[in-house]
Design a protein around this motif. Structure first.
Motif, PDB file in Angstrom:
ATOM      1  N   ASN A  78      -6.194  11.060  -0.383  1.00 21.56           N
ATOM      2  CA  ASN A  78      -7.595  10.748  -0.607  1.00 21.56           C
ATOM      3  C   ASN A  78      -7.710   9.270  -0.978  1.00 21.56           C
ATOM      4  O   ASN A  78      -7.153   8.828  -1.978  1.00 21.56           O
ATOM      5  N   ASP A  79      -8.433   8.494  -0.181  1.00 24.85           N
ATOM      6  CA  ASP A  79      -8.516   7.050  -0.399  1.00 24.85           C
ATOM      7  C   ASP A  79      -9.044   6.699  -1.774  1.00 24.85           C
ATOM      8  O   ASP A  79      -8.517   5.798  -2.446  1.00 24.85           O
ATOM      9  N   ASP A  80     -10.095   7.391  -2.214  1.00 22.82           N
ATOM     10  CA  ASP A  80     -10.679   7.080  -3.513  1.00 22.82           C
ATOM     11  C   ASP A  80      -9.675   7.293  -4.638  1.00 22.82           C
ATOM     12  O   ASP A  80      -9.590   6.495  -5.585  1.00 22.82           O
ATOM     13  N   ASP A  81      -8.900   8.375  -4.548  1.00 20.56           N
ATOM     14  CA  ASP A  81      -7.883   8.639  -5.565  1.00 20.56           C
ATOM     15  C   ASP A  81      -6.777   7.578  -5.524  1.00 20.56           C
ATOM     16  O   ASP A  81      -6.332   7.076  -6.565  1.00 20.56           O
ATOM     17  N   TRP A  82      -6.330   7.231  -4.320  1.00 17.59           N
ATOM     18  CA  TRP A  82      -5.224   6.289  -4.201  1.00 17.59           C
ATOM     19  C   TRP A  82      -5.609   4.871  -4.612  1.00 17.59           C
ATOM     20  O   TRP A  82      -4.730   4.062  -4.919  1.00 17.59           O
ATOM     21  N   ARG A  83      -6.902   4.572  -4.643  1.00 12.94           N
ATOM     22  CA  ARG A  83      -7.311   3.235  -5.105  1.00 12.94           C
ATOM     23  C   ARG A  83      -7.087   3.079  -6.608  1.00 12.94           C
ATOM     24  O   ARG A  83      -7.150   1.963  -7.137  1.00 12.94           O
ATOM     25  N   LYS A  84      -6.802   4.166  -7.302  1.00 10.02           N
ATOM     26  CA  LYS A  84      -6.464   4.110  -8.722  1.00 10.02           C
ATOM     27  C   LYS A  84      -4.962   3.848  -8.929  1.00 10.02           C
ATOM     28  O   LYS A  84      -4.536   3.603 -10.058  1.00 10.02           O
ATOM     29  N   VAL A  85      -4.190   3.932  -7.844  1.00  5.59           N
ATOM     30  CA  VAL A  85      -2.729   3.912  -7.933  1.00  5.59           C
ATOM     31  C   VAL A  85      -2.192   2.516  -7.620  1.00  5.59           C
ATOM     32  O   VAL A  85      -2.708   1.824  -6.741  1.00  5.59           O
ATOM     33  N   SER A  86      -1.167   2.119  -8.341  1.00  2.00           N
ATOM     34  CA  SER A  86      -0.433   0.903  -7.992  1.00  2.00           C
ATOM     35  C   SER A  86       1.038   1.260  -7.798  1.00  2.00           C
ATOM     36  O   SER A  86       1.528   2.254  -8.332  1.00  2.00           O
ATOM     37  N   TYR A  87       1.715   0.438  -7.003  1.00  6.50           N
ATOM     38  CA  TYR A  87       3.155   0.600  -6.819  1.00  6.50           C
ATOM     39  C   TYR A  87       3.841  -0.479  -7.641  1.00  6.50           C
ATOM     40  O   TYR A  87       3.724  -1.663  -7.358  1.00  6.50           O
ATOM     41  N   ARG A  88       4.560  -0.055  -8.699  1.00  8.38           N
ATOM     42  CA  ARG A  88       5.212  -0.971  -9.615  1.00  8.38           C
ATOM     43  C   ARG A  88       6.671  -1.145  -9.178  1.00  8.38           C
ATOM     44  O   ARG A  88       7.519  -0.284  -9.438  1.00  8.38           O
ATOM     45  N   VAL A  89       6.957  -2.241  -8.515  1.00  8.75           N
ATOM     46  CA  VAL A  89       8.295  -2.494  -7.969  1.00  8.75           C
ATOM     47  C   VAL A  89       9.214  -2.985  -9.082  1.00  8.75           C
ATOM     48  O   VAL A  89       8.909  -3.974  -9.762  1.00  8.75           O
ATOM     49  N   PHE A  90      10.344  -2.280  -9.280  1.00 12.04           N
ATOM     50  CA  PHE A  90      11.293  -2.732 -10.306  1.00 12.04           C
ATOM     51  C   PHE A  90      12.679  -3.032  -9.755  1.00 12.04           C
ATOM     52  O   PHE A  90      13.577  -3.408 -10.497  1.00 12.04           O
ATOM     53  N   ASP A  91      12.854  -2.901  -8.443  1.00 11.41           N
ATOM     54  CA  ASP A  91      14.139  -3.296  -7.848  1.00 11.41           C
ATOM     55  C   ASP A  91      13.964  -3.460  -6.344  1.00 11.41           C
ATOM     56  O   ASP A  91      13.084  -2.850  -5.721  1.00 11.41           O
ATOM     57  N   MET A  92      14.791  -4.322  -5.800  1.00  6.68           N
ATOM     58  CA  MET A  92      14.890  -4.530  -4.355  1.00  6.68           C
ATOM     59  C   MET A  92      16.369  -4.381  -4.017  1.00  6.68           C
ATOM     60  O   MET A  92      17.100  -5.349  -3.868  1.00  6.68           O
TER      61      MET A  92
END
Length: 295
Positions: free
Chosen positions: A123-137
Motif C-alpha cells: 500500500n503506497d500510503d503505508d509505505w510512505r511512512k517507511v524508511s530504509y535505514r542502511v547500516f552496511d554495504m
C-alpha cells in the motif's frame, strides 16, 4: 555454472559495484547474480561489559526496532530469504549492490511496521511512512570503516528521503559509550550496535558485531493459556511457555487488553524480554514483547 566460477563472479561484482554501477545492458545479469534465496548476513553477539573490550576500536550506531531487510540488488528479502514486497517507487532508486539495513517507521511502532511489510500487495500510503535505514554495504574485501564510508556515499548519491544512512559514532571509553547508550534508549531506541571498525564481513554470528540493549530478549513457544483473575476475569492471565533450552515458565506481563482477550495461539513463537536469570536459571522478570513475525 561451476561453483568456484560463480563465487569468483559474485566477488567481482561486489567489489567493483562500489566504484561503478554496471552498464544498462548488464543490469539484468547482475541482478540475477546478486539474488539469493538465503542471504549471507552477519548476526550480532551480546555486548558484555565484563569482557573489557577496547571501545575506541568500534563504530557505534542506534539499534532500530525494525524489520531486517537485505537488498540483493533487485529485491528486498528477510534474513531467511523471504521476499518483501515493497512498492516500485520505493526500490527503483536502489542500485545493483548488496545492502543491509532495517525497514523502519518510528520508535515503538514494530507491530504497525510488521503489518505494512508483510502485505503481499504493498500500500503506497503505508509505505510512505517507511524508511530504509542502511547500516552496511557488505563485501568480502573491505573492513567495516571503509564499508561505512561506501554506504554513506551511496545514500548521499541516491538523495531520497526514504533511504537513510545509519550514522556511526566512535567513543574512547566505556563512560562515553554508556552516556550515548542511555541517551539513545531514552529517546526510544532499542539499544545500540557496535561494529569492529577493522573487521571484514563474516556470515553468521560474529564477535565483530555486538548488540547492547537495556534488557535481554529471547523466544519461546506458547504451550498453555492460564486464566485471568480480578479485572482479567474471563481473559488471559498469563502464558505458559517453553524456550529453546527446554525451560518452562510463565509470562504474565506485557500484554495489552486486546491481547488478553485474544491471546497468542498455542504453538506460536513469542519474543519475551527479561533481566538476567533467577537462581534456578529461569528468566528474571520475563514480560511479553510480541508474537514473532515469520521471516
Amino acid at each position: 555454472m561451476n561453483k568456484r566460477i560463480y563465487n569468483a563472479l559474485l566477488l567481482c561484482v561486489l567489489v567493483f559495484s562500489q566504484v561503478n554501477v554496471a552498464a544498462n545492458d548488464d543490469k539484468n545479469a547482475i541482478k540475477t547474480l546478486l539474488s539469493t534465496t538465503t542471504p549471507h548476513v552477519q548476526l550480532a553477539n551480546v555486548y558484555d561489559a565484563n569482557n573489557d573490550i577496547a571501545v575506541s576500536r568500534y563504530l557505534v550506531s542506534e539499534k532500530f526496532d525494525g524489520v531486517r531487510a537485505i537488498w540483493t540488488g533487485n529485491q528486498f528479502v528477510t534474513r531467511n530469504g523471504n521476499t518483501i514486497n515493497a512498492p516500485h517507487w520505493f526500490v527503483d532508486v536502489l542500485p545493483n549492490v548488496w545492502l543491509d539495513g532495517e525497514l523502519w517507521t518510528k520508535h515503538q511502532d514494530f507491530a504497525s511496521l510488521s503489518g505494512i511489510v508483510r502485505t503481499i500487495k504493498p500500500n503506497d500510503d503505508d509505505w510512505r511512512k517507511v524508511s530504509y535505514r542502511v547500516f552496511d554495504m557488505p563485501d568480502k574485501v573491505n573492513p567495516f570503516n571503509v564499508r561505512y564510508q561506501n554506504y554513506q556515499r551511496l545514500v548521499s548519491n541516491i538523495n531520497q528521503p526514504h533511504i537513510v544512512a545509519v550514522k556511526q559514532h566512535q567513543f574512547t571509553s566505556n563512560e562515553t559509550l554508556t552516556a550515548y547508550f542511555e541517551r539513545t534508549v531514552q529517546q526510544g531506541a532499542e539499544g545500540v550496535m557496535l561494529h569492529l571498525a577493522s573487521a571484514k564481513h563474516r556470515d553468521g554470528r560474529s564477535s565483530s558485531l555486538l548488540k547492547l540493549k537495556p534488557y535481554f530478549d529471547n523466544e519461546a513457544m506458547v504451550i498453555a493459556h492460564l486464566p485471568g483473575k480480578g479485572k482479567y476475569q474471563g481473559m488471559l492471565g498469563a502464558l505458559r511457555v517453553k524456550n529453546s533450552d527446554g525451560l518452562e515458565f510463565t509470562i504474565g506481563t506485557g500484554f495489552s487488553d486486546a491481547q488478553r482477550r485474544i491471546p497468542p495461539a498455542l504453538g506460536v513463537t513469542i519474543t519475551y524480554r527479561y533481566h538476567g536469570f533467577t537462581k534456578h536459571g529461569l528468566p528474571r522478570f520475563a514480560s511479553f514483547l510480541r508474537v514473532r513475525t515469520p521471516e
